[in-house]
Design an enzyme around this catalytic site. Structure first.
Site, PDB file in Angstrom:
ATOM      1  N   ASP A  26      44.149  29.513 -10.701  1.00 49.00           N
ATOM      2  CA  ASP A  26      44.648  29.719  -9.350  1.00 49.00           C
ATOM      3  C   ASP A  26      44.132  31.089  -8.898  1.00 49.00           C
ATOM      4  O   ASP A  26      43.762  31.929  -9.723  1.00 49.00           O
ATOM      5  CB  ASP A  26      46.176  29.668  -9.353  1.00 49.00           C
TER       6      ASP A  26
ATOM      7  N   ASP B 112      45.429  33.320  -5.717  1.00 45.74           N
ATOM      8  CA  ASP B 112      46.426  34.277  -5.236  1.00 45.74           C
ATOM      9  C   ASP B 112      47.554  34.431  -6.262  1.00 45.74           C
ATOM     10  O   ASP B 112      48.263  33.474  -6.564  1.00 45.74           O
ATOM     11  CB  ASP B 112      47.004  33.806  -3.903  1.00 45.74           C
TER      12      ASP B 112
ATOM     13  N   ARG C 238      48.866  24.756   3.054  1.00 42.62           N
ATOM     14  CA  ARG C 238      49.583  25.413   4.150  1.00 42.62           C
ATOM     15  C   ARG C 238      50.524  24.475   4.897  1.00 42.62           C
ATOM     16  O   ARG C 238      51.707  24.785   5.106  1.00 42.62           O
ATOM     17  CB  ARG C 238      48.558  26.012   5.112  1.00 42.62           C
TER      18      ARG C 238
ATOM     19  N   SER D  85      44.667  27.705  -0.828  1.00 42.82           N
ATOM     20  CA  SER D  85      44.302  28.503   0.340  1.00 42.82           C
ATOM     21  C   SER D  85      42.971  28.037   0.934  1.00 42.82           C
ATOM     22  O   SER D  85      41.999  27.827   0.208  1.00 42.82           O
ATOM     23  CB  SER D  85      44.195  29.983  -0.041  1.00 42.82           C
TER      24      SER D  85
ATOM     25  N   ASN E 121      41.281  29.993   2.575  1.00 49.00           N
ATOM     26  CA  ASN E 121      40.502  31.233   2.619  1.00 49.00           C
ATOM     27  C   ASN E 121      39.931  31.605   1.250  1.00 49.00           C
ATOM     28  O   ASN E 121      39.568  32.757   1.026  1.00 49.00           O
ATOM     29  CB  ASN E 121      41.386  32.373   3.128  1.00 49.00           C
TER      30      ASN E 121
ATOM     31  N   ASP F  37      50.503  31.075 -11.397  1.00 48.94           N
ATOM     32  CA  ASP F  37      51.710  31.884 -11.240  1.00 48.94           C
ATOM     33  C   ASP F  37      52.788  31.156 -10.455  1.00 48.94           C
ATOM     34  O   ASP F  37      53.951  31.558 -10.484  1.00 48.94           O
ATOM     35  CB  ASP F  37      51.390  33.210 -10.535  1.00 48.94           C
TER      36      ASP F  37
END
Length: 244
Positions: A14, A16, A63, A138, A140, A196
């Site tokens: 992952d 972020d 999202r 994400s 991004n 996480d």
């Protein structure tokens, strides 16, 4: 010594909260967005967005799924809208795009910092000949990897854009991690997942991956183990120091 079982030949990280500190920026952006949104509603539970809400309803999810799941917890339902909705639109996608605008502003203001222990682990994994992929909800992902200077480590990236293009279910479903394994040419049992988020750990376990590493950035070690992590570490460098 990278702290993984024999037979694991690939790592799926992952982004972020595992490789970069941007999970904190995501949480700030979600809070700004939802608190402003709730303040103008006359229905549902309008109490402020909390760290519990982030962990339970948003963290690790695509999202739109995050918007939908959190608002459902507050008794609010919006029309879905379209992916290109204006950030001002009162739709699931509009609220999600509002959050993304807030996130991009925070990245511009604060930058993106990779965790030093994660960089050390990436270097060790590459030196050991393991394949490396990043799997993030994400949209991004490419931008964050580039700003953080991590792009050279990554052979395969599955991100929020991939999830939409391939019509994958978001975490806690295992689809995005399974897509990462396929792209690297390995079976799930030959890959380790590093997560996480509680939803991400669930996805790693549901996909039958060879090893699931929970990274405890939010004081939730017990929950990560309950959701299916084989081991929980505070930092990926702990694995280099012999933690198993």
């Amino acid at each position: 010594m990278i702290g993984l079982p024999d037979g694991v030949t690939a790592c799926l990280f992952d982004l972020d909260g595992v490789l970069t500190s941007t999970a904190t920026l995501h949480q700030i952006a979600w809070k700004q967005t939802f608190d402003e949104f709730l303040a103008h509603r006359s229905d549902g539970d309008r109490s402020p967005f909390t760290p519990h809400d982030y962990a339970a309803y948003v963290d690790g999810r695509p999202r739109a799924d995050g918007v939908r799941t959190f608002l459902a917890s507050r008794g609010i339902r919006l029309p879905e809208g379209d992916a290109d909705d204006s950030p001002d639109a009162e739709t699931t996608n509009g609220v999600g795009n509002r959050k993304n605008d807030a996130l991009l502003r925070l990245i511009e203001e604060k930058g993106v910092q990779p965790y030093s222990g994660s960089v050390a682990y990436l270097e060790a994994a590459r030196a050991a000949g393991l394949s490396i992929g990043v799997v993030t909800s994400s949209a991004n992902g490419e931008h964050v990897l580039e700003v953080a200077g991590l792009t050279p480590f990554v052979q395969v990236r599955v991100d929020g854009l991939t999830i939409v293009e391939q019509r994958l279910r978001g975490k806690p479903a295992p689809d995005s991690f399974l897509a990462g394994a396929r792209a690297l040419g390995v079976a799930p049992g030959e890959a380790a997942v590093f997560e996480d988020a509680l939803s991400g750990v669930e996805a790693g376990r549901a996909g039958g991956f060879g090893y699931v590493v929970g990274v405890d950035r939010a004081d939730q070690a017990d929950q990560l183990l309950e959701r299916g992590a084989d081991v929980v570490v505070d930092d990926l460098a702990d694995l280099l120091n012999g933690a198993k």
